[in-house]
Write a protein that holds these residues in place. Structure first.
Motif, PDB file in Angstrom:
ATOM      1  N   LEU A 133       0.832  -1.193   0.000  1.00 57.92           N
ATOM      2  CA  LEU A 133       0.000   0.000   0.000  1.00 57.92           C
ATOM      3  C   LEU A 133       0.874   1.254   0.000  1.00 57.92           C
ATOM      4  N   PRO A 134       0.552   2.228  -0.838  1.00 60.02           N
ATOM      5  CA  PRO A 134       1.347   3.454  -0.872  1.00 60.02           C
ATOM      6  C   PRO A 134       0.977   4.397   0.269  1.00 60.02           C
ATOM      7  N   ASP A 135       1.796   5.413   0.443  1.00 60.74           N
ATOM      8  CA  ASP A 135       1.473   6.522   1.354  1.00 60.74           C
ATOM      9  C   ASP A 135       1.307   6.060   2.796  1.00 60.74           C
ATOM     10  N   THR A 136       2.202   5.180   3.266  1.00 55.81           N
ATOM     11  CA  THR A 136       2.193   4.731   4.660  1.00 55.81           C
ATOM     12  C   THR A 136       3.186   5.560   5.467  1.00 55.81           C
ATOM     13  N   THR A 137       2.758   5.996   6.638  1.00 55.00           N
ATOM     14  CA  THR A 137       3.647   6.690   7.561  1.00 55.00           C
ATOM     15  C   THR A 137       3.691   5.905   8.867  1.00 55.00           C
ATOM     16  N   ARG A 138       4.516   6.360   9.775  1.00 50.99           N
ATOM     17  CA  ARG A 138       4.608   5.681  11.065  1.00 50.99           C
ATOM     18  C   ARG A 138       3.269   5.712  11.794  1.00 50.99           C
ATOM     19  N   ARG A 139       2.468   6.733  11.547  1.00 53.81           N
ATOM     20  CA  ARG A 139       1.210   6.893  12.280  1.00 53.81           C
ATOM     21  C   ARG A 139      -0.017   6.395  11.530  1.00 53.81           C
ATOM     22  N   THR A 140      -0.022   6.498  10.194  1.00 50.68           N
ATOM     23  CA  THR A 140      -1.229   6.144   9.447  1.00 50.68           C
ATOM     24  C   THR A 140      -0.885   5.390   8.163  1.00 50.68           C
ATOM     25  N   PHE A 141      -1.900   4.694   7.632  1.00 47.03           N
ATOM     26  CA  PHE A 141      -1.791   4.073   6.321  1.00 47.03           C
ATOM     27  C   PHE A 141      -3.117   4.278   5.594  1.00 47.03           C
ATOM     28  N   ARG A 142      -3.105   4.135   4.275  1.00 47.01           N
ATOM     29  CA  ARG A 142      -4.300   4.367   3.472  1.00 47.01           C
ATOM     30  C   ARG A 142      -4.834   3.039   2.949  1.00 47.01           C
ATOM     31  N   LEU A 143      -6.142   2.829   3.144  1.00 46.63           N
ATOM     32  CA  LEU A 143      -6.804   1.614   2.661  1.00 46.63           C
ATOM     33  C   LEU A 143      -8.219   1.948   2.226  1.00 46.63           C
ATOM     34  N   ASP A 144      -8.561   1.582   0.997  1.00 46.63           N
ATOM     35  CA  ASP A 144      -9.915   1.784   0.471  1.00 46.63           C
ATOM     36  C   ASP A 144     -10.345   3.251   0.582  1.00 46.63           C
ATOM     37  N   GLY A 145      -9.439   4.160   0.259  1.00 43.69           N
ATOM     38  CA  GLY A 145      -9.776   5.577   0.207  1.00 43.69           C
ATOM     39  C   GLY A 145      -9.807   6.306   1.527  1.00 43.69           C
ATOM     40  N   ALA A 146      -9.462   5.632   2.621  1.00 40.29           N
ATOM     41  CA  ALA A 146      -9.486   6.271   3.943  1.00 40.29           C
ATOM     42  C   ALA A 146      -8.148   6.040   4.639  1.00 40.29           C
ATOM     43  N   ARG A 147      -7.847   6.931   5.594  1.00 39.40           N
ATOM     44  CA  ARG A 147      -6.629   6.787   6.384  1.00 39.40           C
ATOM     45  C   ARG A 147      -6.965   6.147   7.724  1.00 39.40           C
ATOM     46  N   TRP A 148      -6.081   5.227   8.151  1.00 38.85           N
ATOM     47  CA  TRP A 148      -6.263   4.496   9.389  1.00 38.85           C
ATOM     48  C   TRP A 148      -4.978   4.574  10.201  1.00 38.85           C
ATOM     49  N   GLU A 149      -5.118   4.480  11.517  1.00 36.52           N
ATOM     50  CA  GLU A 149      -3.932   4.497  12.365  1.00 36.52           C
ATOM     51  C   GLU A 149      -3.146   3.199  12.180  1.00 36.52           C
ATOM     52  N   THR A 150      -1.845   3.353  11.971  1.00 35.34           N
ATOM     53  CA  THR A 150      -0.981   2.183  11.854  1.00 35.34           C
ATOM     54  C   THR A 150      -0.917   1.484  13.219  1.00 35.34           C
ATOM     55  N   PRO A 151      -1.310   0.211  13.289  1.00 36.55           N
ATOM     56  CA  PRO A 151      -1.425  -0.437  14.596  1.00 36.55           C
ATOM     57  C   PRO A 151      -0.120  -1.040  15.084  1.00 36.55           C
ATOM     58  N   GLY A 152       0.002  -1.156  16.386  1.00 37.28           N
ATOM     59  CA  GLY A 152       0.981  -2.017  17.012  1.00 37.28           C
ATOM     60  C   GLY A 152       0.290  -3.295  17.419  1.00 37.28           C
ATOM     61  N   PRO A 153       0.997  -4.228  18.056  1.00 41.67           N
ATOM     62  CA  PRO A 153       0.384  -5.505  18.445  1.00 41.67           C
ATOM     63  C   PRO A 153      -0.855  -5.346  19.323  1.00 41.67           C
ATOM     64  N   ASP A 154      -0.890  -4.315  20.151  1.00 40.16           N
ATOM     65  CA  ASP A 154      -2.020  -4.147  21.065  1.00 40.16           C
ATOM     66  C   ASP A 154      -3.207  -3.446  20.417  1.00 40.16           C
ATOM     67  N   ASP A 155      -3.037  -2.940  19.188  1.00 45.52           N
ATOM     68  CA  ASP A 155      -4.093  -2.169  18.542  1.00 45.52           C
ATOM     69  C   ASP A 155      -4.775  -2.923  17.411  1.00 45.52           C
ATOM     70  N   ALA A 156      -4.347  -4.154  17.144  1.00 46.53           N
ATOM     71  CA  ALA A 156      -4.824  -4.874  15.966  1.00 46.53           C
ATOM     72  C   ALA A 156      -6.331  -5.118  16.018  1.00 46.53           C
ATOM     73  N   GLU A 157      -6.856  -5.544  17.172  1.00 45.25           N
ATOM     74  CA  GLU A 157      -8.284  -5.846  17.261  1.00 45.25           C
ATOM     75  C   GLU A 157      -9.126  -4.601  17.034  1.00 45.25           C
ATOM     76  N   ALA A 158      -8.675  -3.458  17.558  1.00 43.89           N
ATOM     77  CA  ALA A 158      -9.423  -2.217  17.362  1.00 43.89           C
ATOM     78  C   ALA A 158      -9.448  -1.840  15.883  1.00 43.89           C
ATOM     79  N   LEU A 159      -8.323  -2.035  15.186  1.00 39.75           N
ATOM     80  CA  LEU A 159      -8.294  -1.747  13.758  1.00 39.75           C
ATOM     81  C   LEU A 159      -9.263  -2.648  13.003  1.00 39.75           C
ATOM     82  N   VAL A 160      -9.251  -3.938  13.303  1.00 41.13           N
ATOM     83  CA  VAL A 160     -10.150  -4.869  12.620  1.00 41.13           C
ATOM     84  C   VAL A 160     -11.604  -4.481  12.867  1.00 41.13           C
ATOM     85  N   ASP A 161     -11.953  -4.149  14.097  1.00 40.29           N
ATOM     86  CA  ASP A 161     -13.326  -3.724  14.404  1.00 40.29           C
ATOM     87  C   ASP A 161     -13.717  -2.519  13.560  1.00 40.29           C
ATOM     88  N   GLY A 162     -12.803  -1.562  13.432  1.00 43.45           N
ATOM     89  CA  GLY A 162     -13.091  -0.381  12.643  1.00 43.45           C
ATOM     90  C   GLY A 162     -13.274  -0.691  11.166  1.00 43.45           C
TER      91      GLY A 162
END
Length: 208
Positions: free
Chosen positions: A68-97
């Motif tokens: 995926l292009p345009d990834t930073t330490r804090r965010t990444f782009r997927l399906d036209g929206a920006r999401w917070e780049t997760p660490g191991p403890d944030d994965a479930e919250a990302l999936v829920d979103g």
């Protein structure tokens, strides 16, 4: 390390030399060699069989993936929206979103089939929707999952003959061919923990 055939797609986030990357990984129908960049740190999310990305057909990901292009330490782009780049403890919250936003979807018919139910539609319809959702046929999914289970049993110390009987392989040569194709290891290597790093979590016990 040795990559192992798998039926799931996933998201992988990693950092190396101050740069951050995000990739969509696809199901893999064969074993291979996966690079492990020196000094890189990884966070990976594996999604269940039957789920898929709204914007990316799973069949296009089989034995490959997309960076995926345009990834930073804090965010990444997927399906036209920006999401917070997760660490191991944030994965479930990302999936829920992603699920709430409709970016990750699930075909209920495929889930029903995986649970052993028989939907009230034709076999051709089931196979078409199964392949669309997973990128694989039901037969390939069964073969890969059986080989992975055999790998875990052998690494835990089970005898090859017992694994053949338990998982309904025709004979030990049949088991050996499946392991070579999907796992890249022999029975002896799995029992002895030999062959180098492998992309499976194997809780091996010592055997005399």
């Amino acid at each position: 390390m040795t990559s192992v055939a798998g039926t799931c797609w996933g998201l992988v986030f990693w950092e190396q030399a101050g740069r951050t990357y995000t990739s969509i990984t696809g199901p893999e129908t064969r074993t291979g060699t996966a690079p492990v960049p020196e000094g890189a740190t990884f966070t990976g999310i594996e999604f269940a069989v039957g789920t898929s990305l709204r914007a990316v057909p799973t069949p296009t990901l089989v034995d490959g993936g997309i960076e995926l292009p345009d990834t930073t330490r804090r965010t990444f782009r997927l399906d036209g929206a920006r999401w917070e780049t997760p660490g191991p403890d944030d994965a479930e919250a990302l999936v829920d979103g992603l699920v709430r936003a409709g970016i990750v979807v699930r075909d209920p018919l495929v889930v029903e089939v995986l649970r052993g139910h028989r939907p009230a539609v034709s076999g051709r319809t089931v196979e078409r929707r199964f392949r669309a959702a997973t990128g694989l046929t039901r037969g390939v999914v069964r073969q890969i999952e059986r080989a992975r289970t055999a790998t875990e049993l052998l690494a835990a110390g089970d005898l090859a003959a017992d694994v053949v009987a338990k998982l309904d392989y025709f004979d030990e040569p049949h088991l050996a061919r499946a392991l070579r194709s999907y796992v890249g290891r022999t029975v002896r290597q799995l029992r002895e923990g030999a062959g180098g790093a492998i992309a499976l979590n194997l809780d091996q016990r010592l055997t005399s």
